[in-house]
Enzyme design. Structure first.
Site, short mmCIF file in Angstrom:
data_model
loop_
_atom_site.label_atom_id
_atom_site.label_comp_id
_atom_site.label_asym_id
_atom_site.label_seq_id
_atom_site.Cartn_x
_atom_site.Cartn_y
_atom_site.Cartn_z
N ASP A 15 -5.25 -4.12 -2.97
CA ASP A 15 -4.28 -3.81 -1.93
C ASP A 15 -4.05 -5.02 -1.02
O ASP A 15 -5.00 -5.60 -0.48
CB ASP A 15 -4.84 -2.64 -1.11
CG ASP A 15 -3.86 -2.04 -0.15
OD1 ASP A 15 -3.06 -2.79 0.43
OD2 ASP A 15 -3.91 -0.81 0.04
N SER A 73 0.81 -1.22 0.00
CA SER A 73 0.00 0.00 0.00
C SER A 73 0.85 1.27 0.00
O SER A 73 1.63 1.50 -0.91
CB SER A 73 -0.96 -0.04 1.19
OG SER A 73 -2.01 0.89 1.03
#
Length: 536
Positions: free
Chosen positions: A389, A91
């Site tokens: 993610d 991320s």
């Protein structure tokens, strides 16, 4: 085993758990530099005994991006950065990495890069025409999903730049030995929903050389990721995804689905209507902290029009953050300005609306579609895959550096996430236990104060890599302010002023400064231990 398609041997699919040739080249070159660094630190070793050390940067939005930069710079200051073989991110940490690896010698100019990052993140440089142009172009692809909309609005608004470069262009920076080898994490949403985060099948990795399904040992050259394949043969080559898209994909799990849905809808409808309220959502309709510093669109050029705005309101903006000539200006007026046609706009509107209704993210062509070499897996039945993610699984990419082929002996885990600082550690222990992967035992007695943690935890185990875990905010670097700073530096802040960037950088640096001797001690122990094993 390797499968080749019939197009002059290019774009081959690789079914093997072996490292790519590019990664082997990069790590072999890096090993020479690591040895030289260890020698200078008083830890001499043979080239064959050089330990593979990995840095893991957790997710956490801009907080993670900024903090990882501070971590790396402090490691360099104390001569430790050149001991690192791998740099792996989730991320927000991937945003820092993708920014750094545009420079072939980024480890040599971290100070200048920090100044550039600080200037960029503290200014409003969000351009509606630029975002619109990219969205309209992206919507022409049949696999358009919310990831494109997220990347070119929200993530662009957070990073204040659009990067049209490509991950494959980082090959030189990852092969020359000057920098650690980069690994970017994602997860396959289909596997995550049907299996668990504790299955290798869930994990997907990107390197400058390949995009790979971890659990299947299946890879495709990065330049061909997203192209159409069938039974291992390339059917239609497509343009490589740009870095802004990948930044959106890697950072597409902010909050829960419900929270994301509210934010996306609010931005989506406001994006086209030009409503001020849409760019400053209420706290009730947004995840914690999103209302602070949400980027306001400007039709002014990104470069050169923001000088002098570091310590106050952005140049050319009204007190509310709007450029005077764009306040309440609908995006549809971009059609009149030649940004796109009515047909282009309608297509993008329809596809984004459909994405909202179906919650469609990270859609890409599946390079393993009908691949006979993996015919027993459910994955080959899907023409497309959905990548998101990796933070939705484990907010620190331990599974990727724990691949046995990477032979990592020491993991420096820097936790920048929004959750309690030991969550990823506990999840990884469970992941390793379920998959028979060597991992040190996590002593729960040491983790009794998640709201007031120490700055460094060390876990060792026979036959397993040593893990050093560093919570970002702790009772050493910000005593009495741990909870307050977690809230203040929420991962959903869209704008950081210079003062806050400085505080984040300082917190991250202190975690290295205060523990540099411990890191050095662990490296020395591993080198000595490895040498004894080799000689016995």
């Amino acid at each position: 085993m390797e499968i080749f398609h019939k197009h002059k041997g290019e774009g081959k699919i690789r079914i093997s758990h072996e490292l790519s040739e590019g990664e082997k080249l990069g790590t072999n070159n890096r090993k020479v530099r690591v040895k030289k660094c260890l020698d200078s630190l008083g830890i001499p070793c043979n080239l064959d005994d050089v330990p593979n050390i990995a840095i893991l940067g957790a997710g956490g939005g801009l907080r993670a991006m900024i903090a990882l930069h501070g971590t790396l710079q402090e490691l360099q200051k104390h001569g430790l950065l050149d001991t690192i073989m791998y740099l792996c991110g989730v991320s927000g940490s991937t945003w820092c990495m993708s920014y750094l690896y545009k420079n072939g010698d980024w480890t040599e100019k971290l100070q200048a890069l920090e100044e550039s990052m600080c200037a960029r993140l503290s200014k409003y440089t969000w351009s509606v025409p630029k975002a619109t142009k990219l969205l309209l172009e992206a919507a022409k692809d049949e696999n358009y999903s919310l990831t494109e909309f997220w990347a070119y609005t929200v993530v662009y608004g957070m990073l204040h730049e659009l990067d049209k470069g490509h991950l494959s262009e980082q090959q030189s920076a990852s092969e020359n030995g000057n920098n650690p080898y980069p690994i970017y994490a994602a997860v396959d949403e289909r596997s995550f929903s049907k299996v668990t985060e504790y299955s290798p099948a869930t994990w997907f990795e990107f390197t400058p050389h390949e995009a790979s399904f971890l659990g299947y040992g299946a890879s495709v050259p990065m330049e061909y990721f997203g192209s159409e394949y069938k039974n291992g043969e390339l059917k239609k080559q497509k343009e490589e995804k740009n870095m802004s898209y990948l930044q959106g994909l890697w950072g597409s799990a902010i909050g829960s689905k419900t929270e994301n849905e509210k934010v996306i809808k609010d931005i989506f409808f406001g994006f086209f209507k030009g409503e001020k309220e849409s760019y400053s959502p209420s706290k009730e309709s947004c995840p914690e902290g999103i209302v602070k510093g949400f980027p306001i669109p400007s039709t002014e050029p990104e470069a050169g029009d923001m000088e002098g705005s570091l310590h106050g309101e952005p140049a050319g903006a009204s007190p509310g953050g709007f450029s005077p000539d764009t306040k309440n200006k609908p995006i549809t007026e971009n059609i009149k300005d030649g940004v796109g046609s009515v047909v282009d706009f309608a297509r993008m509107w329809q596809k984004t609306t459909h994405g909202l209704l179906t919650w469609k993210w990270g859609t890409n062509n599946n390079f393993l579609y009908k691949c006979s070499a993996l015919d027993s897996t459910e994955l080959v039945k899907d023409k497309v895959i959905s990548l998101v993610d990796a933070g939705i699984a484990i907010n620190c990419a331990f599974p990727l550096v724990l691949r046995p082929e990477r032979k990592v002996k020491l993991i420096l885990s820097f936790d920048y996430g929004p959750f309690e600082p030991f969550k990823a550690l506990k999840q990884t222990a469970k992941y390793c236990k379920e998959n028979c992967i060597p991992f040190p035992e996590i002593d729960e007695k040491l983790l009794l104060e998640p709201d007031n943690p120490s700055d460094c935890y060390i876990f060792r185990g026979e036959g397993a890599p040593t893990v050093m875990h560093f919570p970002l905010f702790n009772r050493v670097n910000c005593p009495a302010y741990v909870t307050e700073w977690r809230i203040r530096f929420t991962m959903l802040r869209f704008l950081y002023h210079v003062g806050d960037i400085t505080k984040l950088l300082q917190s991250a640096r202190l975690n290295v400064l205060n523990n540099k001797d411990k890191i050095l001690q662990e490296i020395k122990y591993i080198v000595v231990h490895s040498s004894k094993e080799a000689s016995s």
